[in-house]
Design a protein around this motif. Structure first.
Motif, mmCIF file in Angstrom:
data_model
loop_
_atom_site.group_PDB
_atom_site.id
_atom_site.type_symbol
_atom_site.label_atom_id
_atom_site.label_comp_id
_atom_site.label_asym_id
_atom_site.label_seq_id
_atom_site.Cartn_x
_atom_site.Cartn_y
_atom_site.Cartn_z
ATOM 1 N N GLU A 82 30.083 30.062 33.486
ATOM 2 C CA GLU A 82 29.809 31.322 34.178
ATOM 3 C C GLU A 82 29.212 31.085 35.570
ATOM 4 O OE1 GLU A 82 27.391 33.488 31.401
ATOM 5 O OE2 GLU A 82 29.147 34.315 30.368
ATOM 6 N N ALA A 83 28.613 29.925 35.793
ATOM 7 C CA ALA A 83 28.035 29.604 37.100
ATOM 8 C C ALA A 83 29.088 29.059 38.068
ATOM 9 C CB ALA A 83 26.903 28.600 36.938
ATOM 10 N N THR A 84 30.277 28.721 37.565
ATOM 11 C CA THR A 84 31.340 28.221 38.440
ATOM 12 C C THR A 84 31.985 29.389 39.179
ATOM 13 O OG1 THR A 84 33.093 28.435 36.780
ATOM 14 C CG2 THR A 84 31.847 26.345 36.809
ATOM 15 N N PRO A 85 32.713 29.123 40.259
ATOM 16 C CA PRO A 85 33.390 30.215 40.981
ATOM 17 C C PRO A 85 34.336 31.034 40.091
ATOM 18 C CG PRO A 85 33.389 28.228 42.312
ATOM 19 C CD PRO A 85 32.835 27.847 40.974
ATOM 20 N N ASP A 86 35.080 30.356 39.205
ATOM 21 C CA ASP A 86 35.972 31.093 38.299
ATOM 22 C C ASP A 86 35.180 31.968 37.330
ATOM 23 O OD1 ASP A 86 38.302 30.123 39.390
ATOM 24 O OD2 ASP A 86 38.477 28.455 37.962
ATOM 25 N N GLY A 87 34.073 31.451 36.839
ATOM 26 C CA GLY A 87 33.231 32.223 35.922
ATOM 27 C C GLY A 87 32.640 33.448 36.596
ATOM 28 N N ILE A 88 32.183 33.290 37.835
ATOM 29 C CA ILE A 88 31.610 34.413 38.591
ATOM 30 C C ILE A 88 32.678 35.469 38.835
ATOM 31 C CG2 ILE A 88 30.637 35.070 40.822
ATOM 32 C CD1 ILE A 88 29.296 32.235 40.832
ATOM 33 N N LYS A 89 33.877 35.013 39.201
ATOM 34 C CA LYS A 89 34.991 35.940 39.442
ATOM 35 C C LYS A 89 35.342 36.705 38.162
ATOM 36 C CE LYS A 89 39.761 35.804 41.157
ATOM 37 N NZ LYS A 89 40.823 34.909 41.611
ATOM 38 N N PHE A 90 35.349 36.008 37.019
ATOM 39 C CA PHE A 90 35.663 36.658 35.743
ATOM 40 C C PHE A 90 34.591 37.684 35.368
ATOM 41 C CE2 PHE A 90 35.596 36.969 31.099
ATOM 42 C CZ PHE A 90 36.910 37.329 30.860
ATOM 43 N N LYS A 91 33.335 37.340 35.559
ATOM 44 C CA LYS A 91 32.238 38.271 35.233
ATOM 45 C C LYS A 91 32.321 39.530 36.102
ATOM 46 C CE LYS A 91 29.399 37.505 32.532
ATOM 47 N NZ LYS A 91 29.439 37.930 31.141
ATOM 48 N N LYS A 92 32.678 39.357 37.384
ATOM 49 C CA LYS A 92 32.852 40.523 38.268
ATOM 50 C C LYS A 92 34.005 41.393 37.771
ATOM 51 C CE LYS A 92 30.986 38.670 42.574
ATOM 52 N NZ LYS A 92 31.306 38.236 43.945
ATOM 53 N N TRP A 93 35.100 40.756 37.357
ATOM 54 C CA TRP A 93 36.238 41.505 36.836
ATOM 55 C C TRP A 93 35.859 42.269 35.567
ATOM 56 C CZ3 TRP A 93 38.850 40.853 32.132
ATOM 57 C CH2 TRP A 93 39.989 41.634 31.985
ATOM 58 N N GLU A 94 35.109 41.613 34.670
ATOM 59 C CA GLU A 94 34.673 42.280 33.432
ATOM 60 C C GLU A 94 33.857 43.527 33.725
ATOM 61 O OE1 GLU A 94 33.948 39.480 29.580
ATOM 62 O OE2 GLU A 94 32.526 39.247 31.218
ATOM 63 N N ALA A 95 33.028 43.482 34.762
ATOM 64 C CA ALA A 95 32.155 44.607 35.101
ATOM 65 C C ALA A 95 32.884 45.684 35.906
ATOM 66 C CB ALA A 95 30.946 44.103 35.884
ATOM 67 N N SER A 96 34.051 45.381 36.450
ATOM 68 C CA SER A 96 34.793 46.348 37.254
ATOM 69 C C SER A 96 35.418 47.419 36.354
ATOM 70 C CB SER A 96 35.891 45.645 38.054
ATOM 71 O OG SER A 96 36.939 45.248 37.195
ATOM 72 N N PRO A 97 35.756 48.591 36.905
ATOM 73 C CA PRO A 97 36.406 49.634 36.101
ATOM 74 C C PRO A 97 37.715 49.153 35.467
ATOM 75 C CG PRO A 97 35.681 50.527 38.202
ATOM 76 C CD PRO A 97 35.446 49.054 38.263
ATOM 77 N N GLU A 98 38.509 48.376 36.224
ATOM 78 C CA GLU A 98 39.762 47.867 35.682
ATOM 79 C C GLU A 98 39.497 46.921 34.507
ATOM 80 O OE1 GLU A 98 43.632 45.219 37.036
ATOM 81 O OE2 GLU A 98 42.366 46.102 38.586
ATOM 82 N N GLY A 99 38.530 46.037 34.651
ATOM 83 C CA GLY A 99 38.176 45.111 33.573
ATOM 84 C C GLY A 99 37.672 45.835 32.341
ATOM 85 N N LYS A 100 36.832 46.843 32.541
ATOM 86 C CA LYS A 100 36.314 47.623 31.407
ATOM 87 C C LYS A 100 37.450 48.335 30.680
ATOM 88 C CE LYS A 100 31.673 48.352 33.191
ATOM 89 N NZ LYS A 100 30.695 49.309 33.699
ATOM 90 N N LYS A 101 38.432 48.846 31.435
ATOM 91 C CA LYS A 101 39.582 49.532 30.833
ATOM 92 C C LYS A 101 40.391 48.551 29.975
ATOM 93 C CE LYS A 101 43.943 51.616 32.192
ATOM 94 N NZ LYS A 101 44.908 50.578 32.430
ATOM 95 N N VAL A 102 40.633 47.362 30.500
ATOM 96 C CA VAL A 102 41.404 46.353 29.765
ATOM 97 C C VAL A 102 40.644 45.915 28.507
ATOM 98 C CG1 VAL A 102 42.312 43.992 29.863
ATOM 99 C CG2 VAL A 102 42.645 45.542 31.795
ATOM 100 N N LEU A 103 39.355 45.671 28.621
ATOM 101 C CA LEU A 103 38.557 45.253 27.474
ATOM 102 C C LEU A 103 38.492 46.343 26.410
ATOM 103 C CD1 LEU A 103 35.660 43.412 29.343
ATOM 104 C CD2 LEU A 103 37.515 42.375 28.039
ATOM 105 N N ALA A 104 38.395 47.607 26.836
ATOM 106 C CA ALA A 104 38.368 48.715 25.883
ATOM 107 C C ALA A 104 39.703 48.828 25.155
ATOM 108 C CB ALA A 104 38.053 50.018 26.604
ATOM 109 N N GLY A 105 40.811 48.635 25.877
ATOM 110 C CA GLY A 105 42.129 48.667 25.247
ATOM 111 C C GLY A 105 42.291 47.572 24.211
#
Length: 188
Positions: A59-82
């Motif tokens: 999660e501290a790597t650039p890819d991990g940070i990018k993924f965490k931002k995506w998870e918190a975004s509206p699009e990420g939340k929609k995908v995770l909820a689906g």
């Protein structure tokens, strides 16, 4: 005629026997060494604490940070909820009713053969993998708005895609099986 063994001949025979013993010993030692290294190379499963530590490192790597931002975004939340909506059906490997909404995947997809489907008002990618043989031939008969029944063993997601990805194991249309994934050979 009898062959007379001389001192020089004895020395040569002893040297050849000694050389043969040394080579045999080296071959056996090398074989045992290879067996030991193959036994040691099998990774042991990580404990829960070790897995948590590795996750924190990632999660501290650039890819991990990018993924965490995506998870918190509206699009990420929609995908995770689906993905969460169908997770119980997927884990139970039960029948899931779906409607085909598109015969092509989103632009830039690298999932192999797949179609877009709608399950209970949410859109999903139904992915079958790389098309290497004729096993997917009947899937090409699918049309938009076809009502199908699917089974899956896995649902995933990735920041690259705006939809959860359902791994297709079984597809049925009008009570006729269009596709059934063959069991893995040599696996569990």
């Amino acid at each position: 005629m009898l062959i007379k063994i001389t001192k020089n001949m004895k020395k040569v025979i002893y040297a050849l026997i000694l050389l043969l013993v040394l080579i045999g010993g080296l071959v056996l030692a090398n074989r045992e060494f290879k067996n030991e290294t193959s036994k040691k190379s099998a990774p042991r499963p990580l404990s829960a604490a070790e897995m948590n530590t590795e996750l924190k490192k990632w999660e501290a790597t650039p890819d991990g940070i990018k993924f965490k931002k995506w998870e918190a975004s509206p699009e990420g939340k929609k995908v995770l909820a689906g993905a969460a909506k169908i997770r119980n059906q997927v884990s139970a490997s039960s029948n899931i009713e779906a409607v085909v909404t598109s015969l092509s995947l989103p632009p830039g997809s690298r999932l192999g053969l797949g179609v877009m489907i709608r399950i209970n008002g949410d859109d999903y990618i139904l992915s079958f993998g790389l098309e290497e043989s004729n096993e997917f031939q009947q899937l090409h008969s699918l049309k938009v708005n076809d009502k199908i029944v699917i089974k899956s063993h896995f649902v995933s997601y990735a920041p690259k895609y705006s939809f959860p990805i359902v791994s297709g194991d079984y597809v049925e249309r009008d009570s006729k099986i269009l596709y059934k994934r063959a069991p893995r050979k040599g696996g569990c």
